[in-house]
Design an enzyme around this catalytic site. Structure first.
Site, short mmCIF file in Angstrom:
data_model
loop_
_atom_site.label_atom_id
_atom_site.label_comp_id
_atom_site.label_asym_id
_atom_site.label_seq_id
_atom_site.Cartn_x
_atom_site.Cartn_y
_atom_site.Cartn_z
N PHE A 157 96.30 96.91 86.25
CA PHE A 157 96.63 98.32 86.09
C PHE A 157 97.19 98.82 87.42
O PHE A 157 96.51 98.80 88.45
CB PHE A 157 95.41 99.16 85.72
CG PHE A 157 95.77 100.59 85.40
CD1 PHE A 157 96.15 100.96 84.12
CD2 PHE A 157 95.77 101.56 86.39
CE1 PHE A 157 96.50 102.28 83.82
CE2 PHE A 157 96.13 102.87 86.11
CZ PHE A 157 96.49 103.23 84.83
N ASP A 243 97.62 95.96 95.85
CA ASP A 243 97.37 97.30 95.32
C ASP A 243 95.91 97.65 95.62
O ASP A 243 94.99 97.26 94.90
CB ASP A 243 97.63 97.33 93.82
CG ASP A 243 97.44 98.72 93.23
OD1 ASP A 243 96.82 99.58 93.89
OD2 ASP A 243 97.87 98.95 92.08
N LYS A 272 94.20 107.60 96.19
CA LYS A 272 92.85 108.00 95.83
C LYS A 272 92.07 108.53 97.03
O LYS A 272 92.30 109.64 97.48
CB LYS A 272 92.13 106.86 95.11
CG LYS A 272 92.71 106.56 93.73
CD LYS A 272 91.83 105.63 92.94
CE LYS A 272 92.46 105.24 91.60
NZ LYS A 272 92.56 106.34 90.64
#
Length: 467
Positions: A157, A243, A272
């Protein structure tokens, strides 16, 4: 002379802060995502929260909840960290967006990121989210290498914008938007042989990988896989993109998860918790060599830009967040508290067959349940069976929220897994509260028929309450 325009019936900020649950739900149904409203409402996940601090959030009735979801890894420092709020206040009054200038705060933040990230990572590009960071990283890889191919992993993802979606490994999210970006090829996560086969034609600009797959259900790679993948990329002239949007900034007990195997990425994606859980900010950071190949000339310097990227308040929050991570020793705390959490969960797994597997690193933990077929119940007209098969973790999450005041959620690519990603400031006492709640649930529900029936009853109550 024209009469002044009559102002529309706007909802003021003051009024918005006082909206009740029914009004909020109706506004979301009418002006936002009605399907999401239905989904959250069924298991009573649509309650409004009005205050948050650290690991705790409170509803309007004053009930305290523990946040073990942590903004999917965005709230590593806890909610409303005072150092981050103070930093934003310090930046107030500065020009937040002034593109015809060079800002001090993005310059300082880029310097600090170069100091703390692994290897030769040095040059940053600031944006607003993890998906944007991935988009920028993919473009960077293509222009720097002159290649078009992109390799990613099954069940990965990386976001839902078009480029990020093209390297996100679940067809449910990809199929409605095809054709996607061409020349994107998936390989099994953890399979170095399959990766080498994909790399051999030397057509791939980059291999993008999560050091731990989050939405796949908190899947750790086999030992040595990341290092082998990194070495293979170097051999075949393909850039290695880590990532770290969800795994970064201490989440896994390392400052960055790729450091567990000594990997030094060519490009790293961050977001984030970079914003301290308060401001949206994303970033990719790359080496000086890769940057110069991509955007090192005057005519290429504006090929990839972002209006809000590197704004003063977001950078102020990020500067403070990084300082807080070091000052509060959050990396070590995540490692120690994460071990304590894993040990407690493993003890439960030994006692309860409904717990299929517990896995994770640091405070990035997945609890996978054993859904059982054949749970249809006349009382729920088959609803219990459907919920158990498709929303196993949601049912447990509903119990945790409604009965025990603990916020969790399932992982997007595996609905049988509950993710546990509390702020890194979580205490052992708060972990004990979670463990006790899970133990109570498993003791009361010796089969998933019981859990599914309880979830179905909540759904039915919700449906009647909204009529």
């Amino acid at each position: 002379m024209k009469k002044p325009m009559k102002p529309p019936s706007l909802i003021s900020l003051k009024k918005a802060l006082s909206l009740d649950r029914a009004a909020i739900r109706e506004l979301h149904k009418t002006y936002l995502n009605a399907g999401l409203v239905t989904m959250l409402s069924l298991l009573d996940f649509d309650r409004p929260f009005v205050r948050a601090q650290g690991v705790s959030v409170w509803d309007r009735e004053g009930r305290e909840y523990l946040d073990f979801l942590g903004g999917y890894g965005a709230v590593n420092l806890g909610h409303n960290h005072p150092k981050v709020l103070e930093a934003i206040e310090m930046a107030r009054g500065m020009p937040n967006l002034l593109q015809a200038s060079l800002g001090a705060l993005p310059a300082a933040l880029a310097h600090n990121l170069a100091l703390i990230t692994p290897g030769k990572l040095e040059r940053s590009f600031f944006c607003n989210s993890g998906a944007e960071a991935v988009e920028g990283a993919l473009k960077l890889a293509r222009i720097a290498t002159g290649r078009q191919g992109l390799i990613y992993c099954h069940n990965a993802f990386h976001g839902k914008t078009m480029g990020a979606l093209s390297v996100t490994g679940r067809e449910k999210y990809q199929d409605p938007f095809r054709p996607l970006i061409p020349h994107c090829n998936p390989v099994p996560f953890g399979d170095a042989e399959a990766l080498e086969k994909a790399l051999k034609p030397r057509q791939a600009a980059a291999f993008i990988v999560e050091p731990i797959q989050g939405e796949a259900g908190i899947i750790l790679p086999p030992p040595g896989y990341l290092q082998k993948a990194w070495e293979l990329c170097r051999h075949y002239g393909t850039l290695f993109i880590a990532d770290e949007v969800q795994t970064g900034f201490g989440r896994t007990g390392y400052l960055f998860a790729c450091e567990a195997e000594g990997v030094e990425p060519d490009i790293m994606c961050l977001a984030k918790s970079l914003g301290g859980g308060v401001m949206p900010i994303g970033c990719y950071i790359t080496t000086d060599e890769v940057w110069k190949k991509a955007y090192g000339s005057l005519e290429k310097s504006l090929l990839h830009t972002s209006t809000f990227g590197g704004n003063a308040m977001a950078c102020a929050a990020a500067l403070a967040a990084i300082e807080a991570i070091f000052e509060e020793n959050l990396v070590e705390r995540a490692r120690e508290t994460g071990s304590y959490l894993m040990e407690g969960l493993q003890r439960l797994q030994e006692r309860f067959p409904l717990l299929k597997e517990v896995r994770g690193r640091g405070l990035m933990v997945g609890v996978e349940f054993n859904p059982q077929a054949g749970l249809a119940s006349k009382v729920t007209l088959g609803l219990a069976d459907k919920l158990a098969k498709e929303y196993t973790a949601s049912l447990v999450a509903g119990e945790l929220l409604n009965r025990y005041g603990i916020i969790t959620a399932y992982t997007l690519n595996n609905p049988n897994v509950i993710r546990l990603e509390p702020p890194l400031v979580v205490t052992r006492e708060q972990v004990d509260r979670l463990l006790q709640a899970l133990e109570d649930i498993l003791e009361r529900h010796r089969s998933f028929t019981s859990i599914a029936a309880t979830g179905a009853k909540t759904v039915i109550r919700s449906l009647f309450r909204r009529r």
